[in-house]
Design a protein around this motif. Structure first.
Motif, mmCIF file in Angstrom:
data_model
loop_
_atom_site.group_PDB
_atom_site.id
_atom_site.type_symbol
_atom_site.label_atom_id
_atom_site.label_comp_id
_atom_site.label_asym_id
_atom_site.label_seq_id
_atom_site.Cartn_x
_atom_site.Cartn_y
_atom_site.Cartn_z
ATOM 1 N N ILE A 1 19.189 12.468 21.650
ATOM 2 C CA ILE A 1 19.110 11.419 20.641
ATOM 3 C C ILE A 1 20.484 10.778 20.514
ATOM 4 O O ILE A 1 21.461 11.472 20.249
ATOM 5 C CB ILE A 1 18.676 11.994 19.283
ATOM 6 C CG1 ILE A 1 17.315 12.683 19.444
ATOM 7 C CG2 ILE A 1 18.601 10.923 18.217
ATOM 8 C CD1 ILE A 1 16.898 13.447 18.231
ATOM 9 N N PRO A 2 20.604 9.511 20.719
ATOM 10 C CA PRO A 2 21.916 8.853 20.639
ATOM 11 C C PRO A 2 22.553 9.061 19.272
ATOM 12 O O PRO A 2 21.871 9.085 18.249
ATOM 13 C CB PRO A 2 21.578 7.374 20.871
ATOM 14 C CG PRO A 2 20.254 7.387 21.548
ATOM 15 C CD PRO A 2 19.528 8.574 21.027
ATOM 16 N N ALA A 3 23.860 9.223 19.294
ATOM 17 C CA ALA A 3 24.583 9.368 18.030
ATOM 18 C C ALA A 3 24.397 8.120 17.184
ATOM 19 O O ALA A 3 24.456 6.997 17.674
ATOM 20 C CB ALA A 3 26.064 9.610 18.308
ATOM 21 N N SER A 4 24.146 8.350 15.911
ATOM 22 C CA SER A 4 23.892 7.231 15.018
ATOM 23 C C SER A 4 25.127 6.926 14.188
ATOM 24 O O SER A 4 25.880 7.820 13.816
ATOM 25 C CB SER A 4 22.715 7.570 14.085
ATOM 26 O OG SER A 4 22.604 6.609 13.072
ATOM 27 N N GLY A 5 25.319 5.669 13.895
ATOM 28 C CA GLY A 5 26.440 5.307 13.038
ATOM 29 C C GLY A 5 26.167 5.608 11.589
ATOM 30 O O GLY A 5 27.070 5.604 10.765
ATOM 31 N N SER A 6 24.920 5.877 11.250
ATOM 32 C CA SER A 6 24.548 6.150 9.875
ATOM 33 C C SER A 6 25.012 7.544 9.481
ATOM 34 O O SER A 6 24.681 8.529 10.129
ATOM 35 C CB SER A 6 23.026 6.035 9.718
ATOM 36 O OG SER A 6 22.641 6.379 8.417
#
Length: 301
Positions: A173-178
């Motif tokens: 899962i791509p790292a999220s900026g949230s």
């Protein structure tokens, strides 16, 4: 057979359901004895005979309620799904039958008083009652185990997931900026990390273990498990306030919140579903009351 008795088995820790179960067992025993009057009861001449015989059902209810509820409160660590097996369920139920036989024998002695003889020895009455209950109890538990195992194994194989648990899916899962911030009850201690890196949260007493991925000195993501003093419901509320549309973090057990985006595999056994995360390093149980909600959420991914 030994292996079968060591297989996991669901345990009911809901006091209301346990009381209902005790009431059903007590009602069955009372009606059975009133209808068939074994152990020489058919020859017993006494006023209000039916009510007195029905009292055996009341004794059965209190003993069963004690065994199913009080023991769990006295020894909570032993009565958990991590420890509960087919063999322990059989021992609990057959032990309950034995105590019912002893309790009802005391009740019979009290009814008869010192001047009367029941016509059946202590050992004979207890042994007969125990043997009558032993075999159907064992059979019922084994049949229930087989039925539950087939049901959850079949249904778990049909649920959609993100991948297999053969290798850790840290980069799945791509790292999220949230960012997600969880605040402890003292309003001072907190944890902040990307939402996508959260695996699950587990509650224990007044604390919660927050399991999420964090880069080590080499930059590799590794699971960490800091503690926060907070209830799980309080953290769940904070998490849901952080989402505006989709909420991938769901309650799957009274002690667990899990990130469904991190679930790589779903398996089933007699206790229900198990959610596998991070290459199978973590296996999160799903309580029966959350089955429908969890299945709906997984299918909506």
């Amino acid at each position: 057979m030994v292996r079968l008795f060591s297989q996991p088995y669901p345990i009911d820790d809901d006091p209301l359901r346990q009381l209902r179960r005790a009431a059903v067992i007590g009602l069955f025993v009372g009606l059975f004895l009133v209808a068939f009057q074994p152990f020489g009861l058919s020859n017993w001449q006494t006023p209000h005979k039916v009510l007195k015989i029905a009292g055996f059902g009341l004794v059965t209810f209190f003993i069963t309620a004690f065994n199913f509820i009080v023991w769990q409160r006295l020894f909570p660590r032993q009565f958990t799904e991590n420890h509960w097996t087919v063999g322990r369920e059989i021992l609990l139920v057959t032990g309950n039958i034995l105590l019912i036989a002893i309790g009802n024998r005391f009740y019979l002695e009290w009814l008869l008083g010192e001047g009367e003889d029941s016509g059946l020895s202590w050992s004979a009455m207890v042994l007969i009652t125990f043997l009558i209950g032993l075999f159907p109890t064992t059979g019922a538990v084994l049949l229930s185990y087989i039925a539950r195992l087939r049901k959850y194994t079949r249904e778990a194989a049909e649920l959609p997931v993100h991948g297999t648990d053969e290798t850790p899916a840290i980069e799945a899962i791509p790292a999220s900026g949230s960012q997600l911030t969880l605040l402890a009850e003292n309003e001072k201690d907190s944890l902040t990390f990307p939402v996508a890196d959260l695996l699950y949260i587990e509650s224990s007493d007044n604390y919660c273990t927050v399991v999420y991925l964090k880069a080590d000195s080499s930059g590799t993501l590794q699971p960490v498990k800091p503690l926060l003093r907070s209830s799980l419901s309080r953290l769940e509320s904070q998490i849901h306030q952080s989402y505006t549309v989709r909420k991938p973090l769901v309650r799957c057990h009274r002690s667990f919140l899990v990130n469904l985006d991190r679930v790589e595999r779903v398996t089933g056994n007699a206790q229900g579903y198990k959610l596998h995360l991070l290459g199978g390093q973590f296996q999160i149980p799903v309580a029966r009351k959350y089955n429908d909600t969890l299945v709906a959420e997984l299918k909506s991914l």
